[in-house]
Design a protein around this motif. Sequence first.
Motif, PDB file in Angstrom:
ATOM      1  N   SER A 163       0.770  -1.073  -0.135  1.00  0.00           N
ATOM      2  CA  SER A 163      -0.026   0.099   0.093  1.00  0.00           C
ATOM      3  C   SER A 163       0.884   1.174   0.000  1.00  0.00           C
ATOM      4  CB  SER A 163      -0.833   0.022   1.343  1.00  0.00           C
ATOM      5  OG  SER A 163      -0.153   0.238   2.548  1.00  0.00           O
ATOM      6  N   VAL A 164       0.398   2.161  -0.526  1.00  0.00           N
ATOM      7  CA  VAL A 164       0.987   3.571  -0.198  1.00  0.00           C
ATOM      8  C   VAL A 164       1.572   3.981   0.748  1.00  0.00           C
ATOM      9  CG1 VAL A 164       0.881   6.119  -0.930  1.00  0.00           C
ATOM     10  CG2 VAL A 164      -0.064   4.506  -2.513  1.00  0.00           C
ATOM     11  N   ARG A 165       0.493   3.875   1.903  1.00  0.00           N
ATOM     12  CA  ARG A 165       0.988   4.117   2.995  1.00  0.00           C
ATOM     13  C   ARG A 165       1.969   3.542   3.941  1.00  0.00           C
ATOM     14  NH1 ARG A 165      -3.595   4.787   8.209  1.00  0.00           N
ATOM     15  NH2 ARG A 165      -1.758   5.063  10.029  1.00  0.00           N
ATOM     16  N   ARG A 166       1.971   2.048   3.612  1.00  0.00           N
ATOM     17  CA  ARG A 166       2.990   1.034   4.186  1.00  0.00           C
ATOM     18  C   ARG A 166       4.231   1.395   3.319  1.00  0.00           C
ATOM     19  NH1 ARG A 166       5.867  -1.122   8.041  1.00  0.00           N
ATOM     20  NH2 ARG A 166       6.803  -3.012   7.090  1.00  0.00           N
ATOM     21  N   LEU A 167       4.371   1.866   2.196  1.00  0.00           N
ATOM     22  CA  LEU A 167       5.438   2.058   1.667  1.00  0.00           C
ATOM     23  C   LEU A 167       6.430   3.330   2.138  1.00  0.00           C
ATOM     24  CD1 LEU A 167       7.350   1.552  -1.000  1.00  0.00           C
ATOM     25  CD2 LEU A 167       6.024   3.120  -2.200  1.00  0.00           C
ATOM     26  N   GLU A 191       5.698   4.680   5.186  1.00  0.00           N
ATOM     27  CA  GLU A 191       5.936   4.803   6.523  1.00  0.00           C
ATOM     28  C   GLU A 191       7.151   3.803   6.797  1.00  0.00           C
ATOM     29  OE1 GLU A 191       1.313   5.015   8.573  1.00  0.00           O
ATOM     30  OE2 GLU A 191       2.379   3.141   8.285  1.00  0.00           O
ATOM     31  N   PHE A 192       7.495   2.856   5.767  1.00  0.00           N
ATOM     32  CA  PHE A 192       8.622   1.714   5.945  1.00  0.00           C
ATOM     33  C   PHE A 192       9.698   2.594   5.684  1.00  0.00           C
ATOM     34  CE2 PHE A 192      11.288  -1.538   4.315  1.00  0.00           C
ATOM     35  CZ  PHE A 192      11.362  -2.143   5.482  1.00  0.00           C
ATOM     36  N   LEU A 193       9.697   3.327   4.566  1.00  0.00           N
ATOM     37  CA  LEU A 193      11.072   3.718   3.792  1.00  0.00           C
ATOM     38  C   LEU A 193      11.305   5.125   4.357  1.00  0.00           C
ATOM     39  CD1 LEU A 193      10.395   3.030  -0.029  1.00  0.00           C
ATOM     40  CD2 LEU A 193      12.069   1.924   1.679  1.00  0.00           C
ATOM     41  N   LEU A 194      10.653   6.046   4.945  1.00  0.00           N
ATOM     42  CA  LEU A 194      10.958   7.302   5.376  1.00  0.00           C
ATOM     43  C   LEU A 194      10.825   7.559   6.837  1.00  0.00           C
ATOM     44  CD1 LEU A 194       8.764   9.223   2.532  1.00  0.00           C
ATOM     45  CD2 LEU A 194      11.223   8.436   2.700  1.00  0.00           C
ATOM     46  N   ARG A 195      10.791   6.511   7.643  1.00  0.00           N
ATOM     47  CA  ARG A 195      10.637   6.841   9.023  1.00  0.00           C
ATOM     48  C   ARG A 195      11.992   7.167   9.432  1.00  0.00           C
ATOM     49  NH1 ARG A 195       9.858   0.278  10.988  1.00  0.00           N
ATOM     50  NH2 ARG A 195      11.552  -0.668   9.845  1.00  0.00           N
ATOM     51  N   GLU A 243       4.060  23.053  10.032  1.00  0.00           N
ATOM     52  CA  GLU A 243       3.807  22.289   8.798  1.00  0.00           C
ATOM     53  C   GLU A 243       3.392  20.980   8.677  1.00  0.00           C
ATOM     54  OE1 GLU A 243       8.623  20.944   9.614  1.00  0.00           O
ATOM     55  OE2 GLU A 243       8.223  22.421   8.044  1.00  0.00           O
ATOM     56  N   PRO A 244       3.297  20.499   7.576  1.00  0.00           N
ATOM     57  CA  PRO A 244       2.600  18.951   7.712  1.00  0.00           C
ATOM     58  C   PRO A 244       3.844  17.873   8.097  1.00  0.00           C
ATOM     59  CG  PRO A 244       3.178  19.497   5.506  1.00  0.00           C
ATOM     60  CD  PRO A 244       3.214  20.891   6.279  1.00  0.00           C
ATOM     61  N   GLU A 245       3.478  16.878   8.573  1.00  0.00           N
ATOM     62  CA  GLU A 245       4.385  15.793   8.743  1.00  0.00           C
ATOM     63  C   GLU A 245       4.847  15.110   7.755  1.00  0.00           C
ATOM     64  OE1 GLU A 245       2.921  13.227  11.996  1.00  0.00           O
ATOM     65  OE2 GLU A 245       2.141  14.793  12.872  1.00  0.00           O
ATOM     66  N   LEU A 246       6.090  14.905   7.658  1.00  0.00           N
ATOM     67  CA  LEU A 246       6.783  14.065   6.574  1.00  0.00           C
ATOM     68  C   LEU A 246       5.981  13.119   5.929  1.00  0.00           C
ATOM     69  CD1 LEU A 246       9.297  13.803   4.405  1.00  0.00           C
ATOM     70  CD2 LEU A 246      10.252  12.488   6.353  1.00  0.00           C
ATOM     71  N   LEU A 247       5.670  12.158   6.696  1.00  0.00           N
ATOM     72  CA  LEU A 247       5.016  10.795   6.142  1.00  0.00           C
ATOM     73  C   LEU A 247       3.760  11.099   5.732  1.00  0.00           C
ATOM     74  CD1 LEU A 247       5.831   8.158   8.978  1.00  0.00           C
ATOM     75  CD2 LEU A 247       6.926   8.729   6.741  1.00  0.00           C
ATOM     76  N   HIS A 248       2.890  12.169   5.979  1.00  0.00           N
ATOM     77  CA  HIS A 248       1.544  12.479   5.734  1.00  0.00           C
ATOM     78  C   HIS A 248       1.689  12.892   4.417  1.00  0.00           C
ATOM     79  CE1 HIS A 248       0.337  12.889  10.110  1.00  0.00           C
ATOM     80  NE2 HIS A 248       0.258  11.556   9.700  1.00  0.00           N
ATOM     81  N   LEU A 249       2.694  13.861   4.212  1.00  0.00           N
ATOM     82  CA  LEU A 249       3.005  14.575   2.958  1.00  0.00           C
ATOM     83  C   LEU A 249       3.380  13.613   1.805  1.00  0.00           C
ATOM     84  CD1 LEU A 249       3.259  17.239   1.131  1.00  0.00           C
ATOM     85  CD2 LEU A 249       5.593  17.644   2.054  1.00  0.00           C
ATOM     86  N   ALA A 250       4.178  12.806   2.356  1.00  0.00           N
ATOM     87  CA  ALA A 250       4.650  11.635   1.177  1.00  0.00           C
ATOM     88  C   ALA A 250       3.417  10.986   0.846  1.00  0.00           C
ATOM     89  CB  ALA A 250       5.758  10.948   1.819  1.00  0.00           C
ATOM     90  N   GLN A 251       2.791  10.531   1.565  1.00  0.00           N
ATOM     91  CA  GLN A 251       1.434   9.731   1.136  1.00  0.00           C
ATOM     92  C   GLN A 251       0.534  10.444   0.219  1.00  0.00           C
ATOM     93  OE1 GLN A 251      -0.465   8.315   4.478  1.00  0.00           O
ATOM     94  NE2 GLN A 251      -2.264   7.211   3.420  1.00  0.00           N
ATOM     95  N   ALA A 252       0.382  11.497   0.417  1.00  0.00           N
ATOM     96  CA  ALA A 252      -0.340  12.517  -0.779  1.00  0.00           C
ATOM     97  C   ALA A 252       0.208  12.643  -1.877  1.00  0.00           C
ATOM     98  CB  ALA A 252      -0.703  13.600   0.112  1.00  0.00           C
ATOM     99  N   GLY A 270      12.042   7.694  -6.763  1.00  0.00           N
ATOM    100  CA  GLY A 270      12.940   7.404  -5.655  1.00  0.00           C
ATOM    101  C   GLY A 270      12.387   6.419  -4.588  1.00  0.00           C
ATOM    102  N   LEU A 271      11.320   6.601  -4.337  1.00  0.00           N
ATOM    103  CA  LEU A 271      10.747   5.571  -3.162  1.00  0.00           C
ATOM    104  C   LEU A 271      11.043   4.204  -4.004  1.00  0.00           C
ATOM    105  CD1 LEU A 271       7.632   7.176  -1.959  1.00  0.00           C
ATOM    106  CD2 LEU A 271       9.834   7.141  -1.044  1.00  0.00           C
ATOM    107  N   VAL A 272      10.611   4.039  -5.295  1.00  0.00           N
ATOM    108  CA  VAL A 272      10.602   2.650  -5.973  1.00  0.00           C
ATOM    109  C   VAL A 272      12.124   2.088  -5.882  1.00  0.00           C
ATOM    110  CG1 VAL A 272      10.252   1.342  -8.164  1.00  0.00           C
ATOM    111  CG2 VAL A 272       8.821   2.972  -7.302  1.00  0.00           C
TER     112      VAL A 272
END
Length: 454
Positions: free
Chosen positions: A10-14, A16-20, A135-144, A192-194
């Motif tokens: 899932s987008v969220r899991r991707l 949250e896992f990579l950017l924590r 400012e928005p949290e990094l993981l929330h912004l990344a998901q969007a 970059g995430l991929v």
Amino acid sequence: MSEKPQINISVRRLVEFLLRNGDITEGMEVRDTLESMQAGSRIHKKIQKSGGVNYHAEVPLCVSVDMGDYDLVVSGRADGIIYHEKSSSNKLSEIDPSLSAYTFDKGFFPHIKKTDKIEIDEIKGTYQDLRFKKEPELLHLAQAKCYGFIFLCANGLDSCDITITYCNLETEIIKKFTKTYSREELTLFFMGLVDSYKRWSDFSYYFSLEKINAIHGLKFPYSYRPGQFDLMAAIYRSIVQNGLLFMMAPTGTGKTLSTIYPAVMSMGEGLCERIFYLTAKTMTARNAISAFELLAGNGYRGKTVALTSKEKMCVNQTVECDPEKCPYAKGHFDRINDALYELLNQKDIFSREVITEKGKKAVVCPYLLEYDLCDWCDNIIGDFNYVFDPKAYLKRFFAAENSENYVLLIDEAHNLPERGRKMFSASIDTSLLAKAKKPIPKVFSKLKSKISSV
């Protein structure tokens, strides 16, 4: 979509896992309560409903990335996408040549009015005081941003606004953060995430091939005892039929291995993705570990983790997740993925001792390392509460959107009803009631007597 094997995430899991990153802080691993989840769902629906006719809620989006031998499928649902519609249909846009490996399976909407601004809305419920949120949290912004990438590419659009909408679950005060992103910016971000996830998806795919091949050649390590083959056949048949099987056998009959072996064989035939071996006793959990070790000695390749409570996994004298006091909490998320990847490539069976040793060496929290291992393991050994307790269960494995097939092997299941009653029953601490009653003035004597009567 191609017919190649797929690795799904899932987008969220991707993100949250990579950017924590950063430290562990007290309480951050606490699971959502039923109350907070219900409040969050209510706020989501309320904001979505107030968006008007051009606010499209829960938009499914999906992209497949050709990784060579397999496809990486990334999917999710955008909380909201704001766009105007027209009566005529747009043609399916040609994909940018740089994205030739990408197939946008969901996300094309033929009636979008391309001349108007597009906005991706990601809604987050919180108990934070939003006055202090800058400012928005990094993981929330990344998901969007991932949703924005899929939507723009699927519809041939050049840019969109990304909005993170925070809503306090108690006051319902809303604060928004909005920024415009081009398709090129979002493409670079997603690619970059991929690239970062490739080592993980490669590991998942190629180890799975090794595991299946090993299972196909796996033999039962002993001569069958009387009735043992019939028992294993009944278990396998129950798995094939998605059935329920009760077994009663005395100690010493080899029932642990007799239940694990057919479950493992069913995994080799694609009948299940994961095995949960649940028990109420430490000794029977050790027996399960020994059974998997025995199969591994006969050629089985599968990842197995034995779960232990946080109190027992903590290597400090007191359990205190404070980065100022615990070196394993300080910077844990900066190091955890490398430690996890190394351990997965070093071992197949992860006992408490193995996990603790790796945690100390890599300076990461052994308890959270154990928790992360679950995602990559085929077999999970643990207490009943990891599946049945609403406060402690492994939520991500049993969420509604999870479509994996599991086999549950429940040892000494006659203990489950009593444990279940405790899991689903409330309790009151009388000492806390006494403390609550003490400062109440005498004029409220009726209130004090009501508390005393509880």
